[in-house]
Design an enzyme around this catalytic site. Structure first.
Site, PDB file in Angstrom:
ATOM      1  CG  ASP A  60       0.057  -4.686  13.134  1.00  0.00           C
ATOM      2  OD1 ASP A  60       0.591  -5.696  12.615  1.00  0.00           O
ATOM      3  OD2 ASP A  60       0.615  -3.976  13.985  1.00  0.00           O
ATOM      4  CG  ASN A  85       4.653 -10.036   1.430  1.00  0.00           C
ATOM      5  OD1 ASN A  85       5.717 -10.431   0.966  1.00  0.00           O
ATOM      6  ND2 ASN A  85       4.443  -8.757   1.734  1.00  0.00           N
ATOM      7  CB  SER A 136       9.026 -18.918   4.061  1.00  0.00           C
ATOM      8  OG  SER A 136       9.953 -19.263   5.056  1.00  0.00           O
ATOM      9  CE1 TYR A 150      12.739 -12.895   8.437  1.00  0.00           C
ATOM     10  CE2 TYR A 150      14.793 -13.731   7.511  1.00  0.00           C
ATOM     11  CZ  TYR A 150      13.510 -13.241   7.336  1.00  0.00           C
ATOM     12  OH  TYR A 150      12.997 -13.092   6.065  1.00  0.00           O
ATOM     13  CE  LYS A 154      10.034 -14.761   6.949  1.00  0.00           C
ATOM     14  NZ  LYS A 154       8.775 -14.322   6.314  1.00  0.00           N
ATOM     15  CB  THR A 185      12.200  -5.475  -1.028  1.00  0.00           C
ATOM     16  OG1 THR A 185      12.765  -6.040   0.173  1.00  0.00           O
ATOM     17  CG2 THR A 185      11.898  -6.579  -2.019  1.00  0.00           C
TER      18      THR A 185
HETATM   19  N1  LIG Z   1      13.648  -8.847   0.493  1.00  0.00           N
HETATM   20  C1  LIG Z   1      14.307  -9.956   0.805  1.00  0.00           C
HETATM   21  O1  LIG Z   1      15.521 -10.062   0.562  1.00  0.00           O
HETATM   22  C2  LIG Z   1      13.579 -11.102   1.445  1.00  0.00           C
HETATM   23  C3  LIG Z   1      14.239 -12.336   1.475  1.00  0.00           C
HETATM   24  C4  LIG Z   1      13.609 -13.419   2.031  1.00  0.00           C
HETATM   25  C5  LIG Z   1      12.335 -13.289   2.523  1.00  0.00           C
HETATM   26  N2  LIG Z   1      11.702 -12.086   2.498  1.00  0.00           N
HETATM   27  C6  LIG Z   1      10.345 -12.012   3.063  1.00  0.00           C
HETATM   28  O2  LIG Z   1       9.494 -11.344   2.163  1.00  0.00           O
HETATM   29  C7  LIG Z   1       8.428 -10.741   2.874  1.00  0.00           C
HETATM   30  C8  LIG Z   1       8.243  -9.327   2.360  1.00  0.00           C
HETATM   31  O3  LIG Z   1       9.409  -8.586   2.618  1.00  0.00           O
HETATM   32  P1  LIG Z   1       9.950  -7.453   1.626  1.00  0.00           P
HETATM   33  O4  LIG Z   1      11.281  -7.842   1.196  1.00  0.00           O
HETATM   34  O5  LIG Z   1       8.957  -7.146   0.610  1.00  0.00           O
HETATM   35  O6  LIG Z   1      10.136  -6.258   2.658  1.00  0.00           O
HETATM   36  P2  LIG Z   1       9.383  -4.856   2.828  1.00  0.00           P
HETATM   37  O7  LIG Z   1       9.466  -4.098   1.581  1.00  0.00           O
HETATM   38  O8  LIG Z   1       9.944  -4.291   4.078  1.00  0.00           O
HETATM   39  O9  LIG Z   1       7.861  -5.249   3.042  1.00  0.00           O
HETATM   40  C9  LIG Z   1       7.439  -5.881   4.199  1.00  0.00           C
HETATM   41  C10 LIG Z   1       5.944  -5.685   4.394  1.00  0.00           C
HETATM   42  O10 LIG Z   1       5.606  -6.314   5.639  1.00  0.00           O
HETATM   43  C11 LIG Z   1       4.886  -5.419   6.462  1.00  0.00           C
HETATM   44  N3  LIG Z   1       5.561  -5.307   7.761  1.00  0.00           N
HETATM   45  C12 LIG Z   1       6.862  -5.002   7.990  1.00  0.00           C
HETATM   46  N4  LIG Z   1       7.096  -4.929   9.309  1.00  0.00           N
HETATM   47  C13 LIG Z   1       5.923  -5.181   9.918  1.00  0.00           C
HETATM   48  C14 LIG Z   1       5.545  -5.219  11.271  1.00  0.00           C
HETATM   49  N5  LIG Z   1       6.396  -4.973  12.266  1.00  0.00           N
HETATM   50  N6  LIG Z   1       4.278  -5.513  11.566  1.00  0.00           N
HETATM   51  C15 LIG Z   1       3.380  -5.754  10.580  1.00  0.00           C
HETATM   52  N7  LIG Z   1       3.684  -5.702   9.263  1.00  0.00           N
HETATM   53  C16 LIG Z   1       4.954  -5.426   8.943  1.00  0.00           C
HETATM   54  C17 LIG Z   1       4.875  -4.050   5.801  1.00  0.00           C
HETATM   55  O11 LIG Z   1       3.515  -3.684   5.597  1.00  0.00           O
HETATM   56  P3  LIG Z   1       2.911  -2.263   6.059  1.00  0.00           P
HETATM   57  O12 LIG Z   1       4.042  -1.378   6.483  1.00  0.00           O
HETATM   58  O13 LIG Z   1       2.231  -1.779   4.827  1.00  0.00           O
HETATM   59  O14 LIG Z   1       1.969  -2.617   7.140  1.00  0.00           O
HETATM   60  C18 LIG Z   1       5.570  -4.244   4.469  1.00  0.00           C
HETATM   61  O15 LIG Z   1       4.719  -3.954   3.385  1.00  0.00           O
HETATM   62  C19 LIG Z   1       8.793 -10.807   4.357  1.00  0.00           C
HETATM   63  O16 LIG Z   1       8.014 -11.824   4.978  1.00  0.00           O
HETATM   64  C20 LIG Z   1      10.256 -11.215   4.348  1.00  0.00           C
HETATM   65  O17 LIG Z   1      10.598 -11.974   5.475  1.00  0.00           O
HETATM   66  C21 LIG Z   1      12.295 -10.981   1.961  1.00  0.00           C
END
Ligand SMILES: NC(=O)c1ccc[n+]([C@@H]2O[C@H](COP(=O)([O-])OP(=O)(O)OC[C@H]3O[C@@H](n4cnc5c(N)ncnc54)[C@H](OP(=O)(O)O)[C@@H]3O)[C@@H](O)[C@H]2O)c1
Length: 285
Positions: A60, A85, A136, A150, A154, A185
């Site tokens: 973690d 990520n 990010s 948030y 970032k 996602t």
């Molecule tokens: N999807 C979007 O629209 C979007 C837009 C802009 C930026 N992002 C960024 O992209 C990155 C990945 O997000 P995603 O969209 O792929 O979302 P996601 O499917 O929810 O994946 C997030 C990952 O981060 C880990 N995570 C989540 N909460 C956590 C916590 N409290 N402590 C430790 N690990 C945690 C989880 O890993 P485990 O559960 O396997 O440990 C999960 O695999 C993030 O940094 C997010 O800010 C996403």
């Protein structure tokens, strides 16, 4: 980079963008280590990762001992590319958010990637090559109402990676800050909001932009059509950048992000134009 078979370390690889990047890197023939807080759950939700040769590591990033775990992993596997990520979004008004809720957000989105980057650097320095890639967000450049916490996490972690990019440039290590817009996602279904909203939205902010943002971020079970980002295409763009090379620091992903960045850059330009004379007049005579 390790000749032939670079090793990638992707945090939060069990879902969303991390999963897509991990699978794309495997497809490119690389050795890939994926971190997750729960290996058993990851094996169930993403069986294709280990089936295609990926290696899970249970950790973690938000825990302070993750630095040692990242360092051990980086040395044992000779990591060439770190993808920072793992992350989540906390959405709520500044006044309504507890300090502990801000700290929790910072542990995951700021201290986690900081620990991972610090832990991987010595191995990359020894090789004179490597990539540190931060996932990010457009929110790393733009702070919308209700997104102060948030965005703070970032903005802060972008600052570390931007500074680092200058520090390690002459050492052969590259830094890339990826700024996705809205991507398809499970991210939005995992958004957290202030504890105080469990007893109802705050009276003082009813009808404001904060309520609008919070209402649009809570209880999301299916993605709206307005979310256009394809995580697999994002992953392809990221892996490709490391293959073809890049001379930019920030890589926005998604049309929505390009539009939002242009708006913010225009705003910065207008502010600078409107304040240039004031600024220039404050130097000593
Ligand atoms: N999807 C979007 O629209 C979007 C837009 C802009 C930026 N992002 C960024 O992209 C990155 C990945 O997000 P995603 O969209 O792929 O979302 P996601 O499917 O929810 O994946 C997030 C990952 O981060 C880990 N995570 C989540 N909460 C956590 C916590 N409290 N402590 C430790 N690990 C945690 C989880 O890993 P485990 O559960 O396997 O440990 C999960 O695999 C993030 O940094 C997010 O800010 C996403």
């Amino acid at each position: 980079m390790t000749a032939g078979h670079p090793t990638w370390l992707v945090t939060g690889a069990s879902s969303g963008l991390g999963k897509s990047v991990a699978l794309e890197a495997l497809k490119a023939g690389y050795k890939v280590i994926g971190t997750t807080r729960d290996v058993n759950r990851a094996e169930t939700t993403c069986p294709e990762f280990s089936a295609r040769g990926g290696i899970w590591i249970g950790l973690d990033p938000a825990q302070s001992d993750s630095y040692e775990q990242f360092a051990k992993c980086s040395q044992e596997h000779n990591v060439d590319v770190l993808v920072n990520n793992a992350g989540y979004a906390f959405i709520g008004g500044v006044e309504d958010t507890r300090e502990s809720e801000v700290r929790d957000q910072m542990e995951v989105n700021f201290y986690g990637p900081l620990r991972a980057a610090r832990a991987c650097l010595s191995v990359m320095r020894a090789k004179g090559s490597g990539h540190i890639i931060l996932i990010s967000s457009g929110a790393g450049f733009i702070a919308r109402p209700g997104r102060g916490t948030y965005s703070a996490s970032k903005f802060a972690i972008e600052a570390i990676h931007e500074s680092l990019s200058h520090e390690v440039k002459s050492l052969g290590i590259k830094v890339l800050i990826v700024e996705p817009g809205a991507f398809r996602t499970p991210f939005s279904s995992r958004i957290l909001t202030p504890t105080q909203y469990t007893t109802g939205f705050s009276e003082g902010y009813k009808g404001t932009a904060v309520e609008h943002m919070v209402a649009g971020s809570r209880g999301i079970t299916s993605l709206p059509d307005s979310v256009k980002g394809d995580p697999d295409k994002a992953a392809q763009a990221i892996v490709k950048a490391t293959i073809t090379g890049y001379d930019y620091l920030r890589l926005p992903l998604g049309r929505d992000c390009v539009v939002a960045l242009e708006d913010k850059i225009g705003q910065l330009r207008r502010d600078l134009d409107g304040t240039r004379l004031i600024a220039m007049a404050t130097d000593v005579d």
